[in-house]
Write an enzyme that holds these catalytic residues in place. Sequence first.
Site, PDB file in Angstrom:
ATOM      1  N   GLU A   1      46.879  29.859  39.358  1.00  0.00           N
ATOM      2  CA  GLU A   1      45.861  30.273  40.323  1.00  0.00           C
ATOM      3  C   GLU A   1      44.772  29.223  40.508  1.00  0.00           C
ATOM      4  OE1 GLU A   1      46.892  32.326  37.878  1.00  0.00           O
ATOM      5  OE2 GLU A   1      47.735  34.087  38.874  1.00  0.00           O
TER       6      GLU A   1
ATOM      7  N   HIS B   1      44.786  45.463  35.603  1.00  0.00           N
ATOM      8  CA  HIS B   1      45.538  45.420  36.861  1.00  0.00           C
ATOM      9  C   HIS B   1      45.008  46.382  37.918  1.00  0.00           C
ATOM     10  CE1 HIS B   1      48.463  43.053  34.693  1.00  0.00           C
ATOM     11  NE2 HIS B   1      49.208  42.925  35.767  1.00  0.00           N
TER      12      HIS B   1
END
Lengths: 350, 335
Positions: free
Chosen positions: A54, A123
């Site tokens: 990322e 998450h």
Amino acid sequence: MTRLDLTGAIDRALEVAMGRDERIVIIGEDVPMMRAALFARFGPDRVRGTPISEAAFLGAGVGASLGGLRPVVEIMFVDFLPVALHAVINEAAMVDTLSGGRWTAPMVVRAACGGGYGDGGQHQQARWGMLSSIPGLTVVVPSNPRDAAGLTLSALEHDGPVVLLEHKLLSSFWLDMVAGWKRPGVEIDVPVDGMWGELDEEITAVPLGEAAVRRSGPDLLVVSLAVGVHRALQAAEILEAEGIGTTVLDLRTVSPLDGDRLSEAAIGKRGVLVVDEDYGPFGLSAEIAAVLAERRVAIPYARVTASGVIPYAPRLERLHMPEVGRIVEGARRVLGADGGRPEPAHRADM
Amino acid sequence: MNLADLYLQMARMRRFEEALGELWGNGLISGEMHLGIGEEAIAAGVVAHLGDGDAMALDYRPTPALVGRGLDLRSLLLEMLGSEDGLCRGHGGHMHLLSRSDLAFSTGIVGSSAPMAAGLALSAERLRPGSIAVAFFGDGAANQGMVLETLNLAVVWNLPVVFICKDNGWAVTTRSSRLTGGTLVGRARAFGMPAVAANGKDVRSVWKASGAAIERARRGGGPTFLLLNCSRPRGHFEDDPLVRVVRHPRELLEMLPGLVAKARQQEGGPWARMRSMGAMTRTLLRMAIDQMVIRWDPLPRAARRLPADIANGLAERARAEVTSAVQAALAEVGT
């Protein structure tokens, strides 16, 4: 008219915009599979799969935008964005100011967010509050497919960085991917009106920074976004039966916050209740109180938020999310004699 | 090396993972479910060398290593069933299984087990001399900046840490070979640490390679990188769409006309069209091959080296232990 879920609507808007504007490229993990239709139409040069890196590909996205492209960088879940936050905080969001207004980073960071399907603390976060605290960043969080498509078009035309968050409970695509939501025995409280919508052939852009009134009533203002809007609308029905008329304001854009529509909607009400799936302290719910206070709107205030790290067990998770029951209680609290009393602690066991 | 013990651990892990898959399929476990089926030889071979004071940083397939480390199966199951009597009182779930007393920490963020293990190793060096830390992560994680930064840090600090890279060839839905420059062993060596590739489907090979690396770390010799190949027969997570499409070609046939229609509009012309359709086809073919390869399974490979009656007895013992733990856990949550 095409019936699409929230993710499908964003993809549709991207497809339209990519057809018109060669500069738009999609960058992210697994996008050849996740955006298969766009990959098939626009090819691997414009829909670029990345390693799980990322910091590298979001940083590169900022560079690409500075060099003239219009990247849409996908960070699968907003929970993974912290891995790469430097590029957002110190670069994309600052370049406008640092260059004296002579350079900007027009890009979209797209990520799935939100909880309610039992995926645990790393998450399911909302995180729009933390992101909106970054000066120079626009943060949009649609509550339905139509807005999602319209906001996507506006985000792609915006001259700076925009974070576009899609709530997983509004996305049949994501619930298929990560929740196994069609398994027997699995109960996920999906706001159907927020998940599915009819899209016109021609997508109408929704301006950034404009909230929308979803329901009008004289007594209470509920301010919310994404899934919270649908929970608030359900709560408003219950309150209606008790003689409480509720206005529901859907922020759509978190930053910049639509202070005009917010204060306009609050004036004359007996109380304002913020329904925010993000963490309570130091976030969006506090900002709303500050904006109202700065505009001299004197009004009892309360909030229903996720109060801490989201627990895994469905039973605990439900207590954490701003569910309809908690919203109704919050409304009674803010309109009651002791209006403004904070919500009692509701974590089950700590 | 006691192959019977290693096989018993692998069998316990396998039965446990299968039980998790079943509970998930029946809707009793929520969210995602990443099973470690295919990784048992790696978990068993490495964990066999760990003792009191050693630490493990795990990824989102943490259960085989935890089962091998001797955690209470009932407590793990109760956690995933969302019970307050679970390992983390129902707050963690399968991606966040944390045990302070075992110094075991699992995470849902790809790659973050590497820096976690480095820190656990630092604490071992200062507080528990002779103890070590192990990081488990996949080949997909090996492109994360934090993993590469940690390899460097571990060398310059000479940390007692072993990096276990479970190489299943995939980064979620993408073949790692399409995403990875150079070789992982070459990368680790470039940071100045020994790096060894061993057969992750053969528990003896894992046991030997990890034993040497762990012994080296215990002696103060510094970090080692182990690249251990394995398979991922169930895909990235349960109900992985790629696996589904490969197993049920009808789903693929339903998708195909839409994709072909998009490809026909393709702005980039025939060459770009060929590249995107080719990439999709390659991914699906590769997944299909992974599904069909029969030699993925590390369990029969270990069992073949044991007398049949002993192997069967151990497998049966593992099955009975897991079954009884599942029944106890289900009874406790009242299902």
